[in-house]
Write a protein that holds these residues in place. Structure first.
Motif, mmCIF file in Angstrom:
data_model
loop_
_atom_site.group_PDB
_atom_site.id
_atom_site.type_symbol
_atom_site.label_atom_id
_atom_site.label_comp_id
_atom_site.label_asym_id
_atom_site.label_seq_id
_atom_site.Cartn_x
_atom_site.Cartn_y
_atom_site.Cartn_z
ATOM 1 N N LEU A 182 -9.635 96.994 34.189
ATOM 2 C CA LEU A 182 -8.272 97.477 33.989
ATOM 3 C C LEU A 182 -7.573 96.742 32.840
ATOM 4 N N GLY A 183 -7.799 95.421 32.757
ATOM 5 C CA GLY A 183 -7.205 94.651 31.674
ATOM 6 C C GLY A 183 -7.714 95.091 30.313
ATOM 7 N N THR A 184 -9.009 95.358 30.219
ATOM 8 C CA THR A 184 -9.597 95.805 28.954
ATOM 9 C C THR A 184 -9.076 97.179 28.561
ATOM 10 N N LEU A 185 -9.047 98.097 29.521
ATOM 11 C CA LEU A 185 -8.560 99.444 29.228
ATOM 12 C C LEU A 185 -7.080 99.424 28.852
ATOM 13 N N THR A 186 -6.320 98.515 29.455
ATOM 14 C CA THR A 186 -4.900 98.399 29.111
ATOM 15 C C THR A 186 -4.730 97.989 27.654
ATOM 16 N N ILE A 187 -5.511 97.008 27.219
ATOM 17 C CA ILE A 187 -5.447 96.571 25.822
ATOM 18 C C ILE A 187 -5.863 97.704 24.887
ATOM 19 N N ALA A 188 -6.938 98.430 25.270
ATOM 20 C CA ALA A 188 -7.414 99.538 24.431
ATOM 21 C C ALA A 188 -6.380 100.654 24.346
ATOM 22 N N VAL A 189 -5.767 100.975 25.475
ATOM 23 C CA VAL A 189 -4.756 102.039 25.505
ATOM 24 C C VAL A 189 -3.525 101.632 24.691
ATOM 25 N N LEU A 190 -3.107 100.372 24.805
ATOM 26 C CA LEU A 190 -1.965 99.895 24.023
ATOM 27 C C LEU A 190 -2.233 100.006 22.521
ATOM 28 N N GLY A 191 -3.415 99.544 22.113
ATOM 29 C CA GLY A 191 -3.751 99.609 20.689
ATOM 30 C C GLY A 191 -3.805 101.034 20.181
ATOM 31 N N ASN A 192 -4.439 101.909 20.954
ATOM 32 C CA ASN A 192 -4.562 103.310 20.556
ATOM 33 C C ASN A 192 -3.220 104.030 20.593
ATOM 34 N N GLY A 193 -2.466 103.805 21.677
ATOM 35 C CA GLY A 193 -1.192 104.495 21.837
ATOM 36 C C GLY A 193 -0.167 104.106 20.796
ATOM 37 N N LEU A 194 -0.121 102.833 20.436
ATOM 38 C CA LEU A 194 0.837 102.374 19.431
ATOM 39 C C LEU A 194 0.565 103.007 18.067
ATOM 40 N N ILE A 195 -0.711 103.204 17.765
ATOM 41 C CA ILE A 195 -1.065 103.863 16.505
ATOM 42 C C ILE A 195 -0.641 105.336 16.533
ATOM 43 N N LEU A 196 -0.867 106.000 17.671
ATOM 44 C CA LEU A 196 -0.532 107.424 17.790
ATOM 45 C C LEU A 196 0.975 107.673 17.682
ATOM 46 N N VAL A 197 1.774 106.694 18.114
ATOM 47 C CA VAL A 197 3.236 106.872 18.017
ATOM 48 C C VAL A 197 3.780 106.246 16.731
ATOM 49 N N ASN A 198 2.859 105.993 15.791
ATOM 50 C CA ASN A 198 3.218 105.538 14.444
ATOM 51 C C ASN A 198 3.869 104.157 14.404
ATOM 52 N N VAL A 199 3.461 103.295 15.331
ATOM 53 C CA VAL A 199 3.890 101.899 15.275
ATOM 54 C C VAL A 199 2.929 101.143 14.359
ATOM 55 N N SER A 200 3.445 100.296 13.515
ATOM 56 C CA SER A 200 2.603 99.557 12.572
ATOM 57 C C SER A 200 1.521 98.766 13.316
ATOM 58 N N PRO A 201 0.272 98.810 12.817
ATOM 59 C CA PRO A 201 -0.810 98.063 13.473
ATOM 60 C C PRO A 201 -0.587 96.558 13.492
ATOM 61 N N PHE A 202 0.301 96.072 12.614
ATOM 62 C CA PHE A 202 0.587 94.642 12.598
ATOM 63 C C PHE A 202 1.278 94.191 13.884
ATOM 64 N N TYR A 203 1.967 95.125 14.539
ATOM 65 C CA TYR A 203 2.642 94.791 15.785
ATOM 66 C C TYR A 203 1.657 94.662 16.948
ATOM 67 N N THR A 204 0.482 95.263 16.803
ATOM 68 C CA THR A 204 -0.495 95.241 17.898
ATOM 69 C C THR A 204 -0.879 93.816 18.259
ATOM 70 N N GLN A 205 -1.140 93.002 17.241
ATOM 71 C CA GLN A 205 -1.534 91.614 17.493
ATOM 72 C C GLN A 205 -0.390 90.821 18.116
ATOM 73 N N ILE A 206 0.841 91.118 17.694
ATOM 74 C CA ILE A 206 1.999 90.441 18.277
ATOM 75 C C ILE A 206 2.113 90.785 19.760
ATOM 76 N N ILE A 207 1.967 92.064 20.060
ATOM 77 C CA ILE A 207 2.057 92.513 21.458
ATOM 78 C C ILE A 207 0.930 91.918 22.284
ATOM 79 N N GLN A 208 -0.273 91.878 21.705
ATOM 80 C CA GLN A 208 -1.421 91.320 22.424
ATOM 81 C C GLN A 208 -1.191 89.849 22.753
ATOM 82 N N GLY A 209 -0.655 89.088 21.796
ATOM 83 C CA GLY A 209 -0.363 87.678 22.059
ATOM 84 C C GLY A 209 0.710 87.504 23.108
#
Length: 333
Positions: free
Chosen positions: A284-311
């Protein structure tokens, strides 16, 4: 009759509350995962399409594989920071070997052996030399990444062909990506091992009370070393899958990979201080990270924010881990 029905209802409520209290971490990450799915489904019409879901499974497969093995490492109250570098080294050497004409099957077996050997080095220094796992694997991270850079000279090594190796990353079985099926198989074996074998009980015992486990006749050093070998072999497999999927091996592969793996495991409610591990939570933790990364890109959020959110999620997960599980361990002690 009414008294009997009332007793049954009370018993069911007690069982449900007991189950939720024992699995509070898994339940919370499951709820968070479902919330992410709902939000991104409403925000992006392409999120729930079969093509996007298959893409998520394919891209998260290496993370799932290594996270399953990392669950064992963290359950023993250890850590392995070298997995990202092992992914890069094994992937690069596999590409070099394939270009030299080495048979695919030999490359695959060699990659697993190389990963397990690096894990054995980590395990030796942690289990037999008594060095802190953080320091050992941090040093291995640097050494292994340096070797990968030396071998590739910083260039990507292309991989061509349609053999078994390429199918690891690009193949399909019954319409599903081969990497996803490999990850599912690894997770199933990991779950069975952790829950239903002596080795799994030894791993939990070492994380709970290593000295007590040793006094009960268990070879704690050997089990600890085997756990790090599993982690290294899993990273080697993930490296080969990434190289096959991307069509090239590079020393830059796996950058920050160890952070994502540890985040997935801890987010899934495996106790960072050892003694408790859950493969379902890791999934579940892995899929959550994958979904967050994929979903943020689909809603046009900058990929640079992905690492911030992950941290940020990593910090939150560790905070919850210390707030929820550590007090329970102290209470039991």
């Amino acid at each position: 009759m009414d008294i009997a029905m009332e007793k049954k209802t009370t018993t069911r409520r007690h069982d449900l509350s007991h189950f939720l209290s024992r699995n509070a971490g898994v339940a919370s990450i499951a709820g968070f995962f479902l919330c992410c799915v709902v939000v991104f489904s409403l925000a992006a019409g392409t999120f729930l399409t079969s093509g996007n879901l298959i893409n998520i499974l394919r891209q998260s497969a290496p993370l799932l594989i290594v996270a399953a093995a990392m669950t064992f490492v963290i359950t023993t109250s250890g850590i392995d920071l070298s997995v990202g570098s092992v992914v890069a080294l094994v992937g690069a050497i596999a590409a070099i070997a394939l270009r030299a004409g080495v048979p695919d099957l030999v490359v695959i077996i060699g990659g697993l052996v190389l990963g397990a050997s690096i894990g054995a080095v980590n395990g030796y220094f942690v289990a037999f030399a008594g060095m802190p796992a953080f320091i050992v694997t941090l040093g291995t991270l640097s050494v292994v990444r340096g070797i990968a850079l030396l071998l590739t000279q910083g260039y990507s090594i292309p991989v061509s062909g349609t053999g078994i190796f390429t199918q690891l990353g690009r193949g399909r079985i019954l319409g599903l990506p081969a990497p996803a099926l490999i990850a599912i198989a690894v997770l199933l074996v990991a779950w069975l091992t952790l829950r239903h074998t002596r080795f799994g009980r030894y791993v939990v015992g070492i994380g709970t009370n290593a000295e007590g486990t040793r006094r009960s006749g268990i070879n704690v050093r050997r089990v600890t070393m085997q756990v790090y070998m599993l982690s290294g072999a899993a990273a080697g497999l993930a490296g080969m899958i990434e190289t096959a999927r991307l069509g090239s091996g590079s020393s830059n592969q796996g950058g920050g990979f160890e952070l994502a793996v540890i985040t997935a495991v801890v987010l899934g409610s495996t106790n960072l201080f050892g003694g408790r591990g859950t493969i379902l939570g890791t999934l579940l933790g892995t899929l959550t990270i994958a979904v967050l990364g994929n979903g943020l890109i689909l809603v046009n959020v900058s990929p640079f924010y992905t690492q911030i959110i992950q941290g940020a999620i990593m910090i939150l997960a560790i905070w919850l881990n210390t707030r929820i599980f550590t007090p329970q361990r102290r209470k039991k002690a």
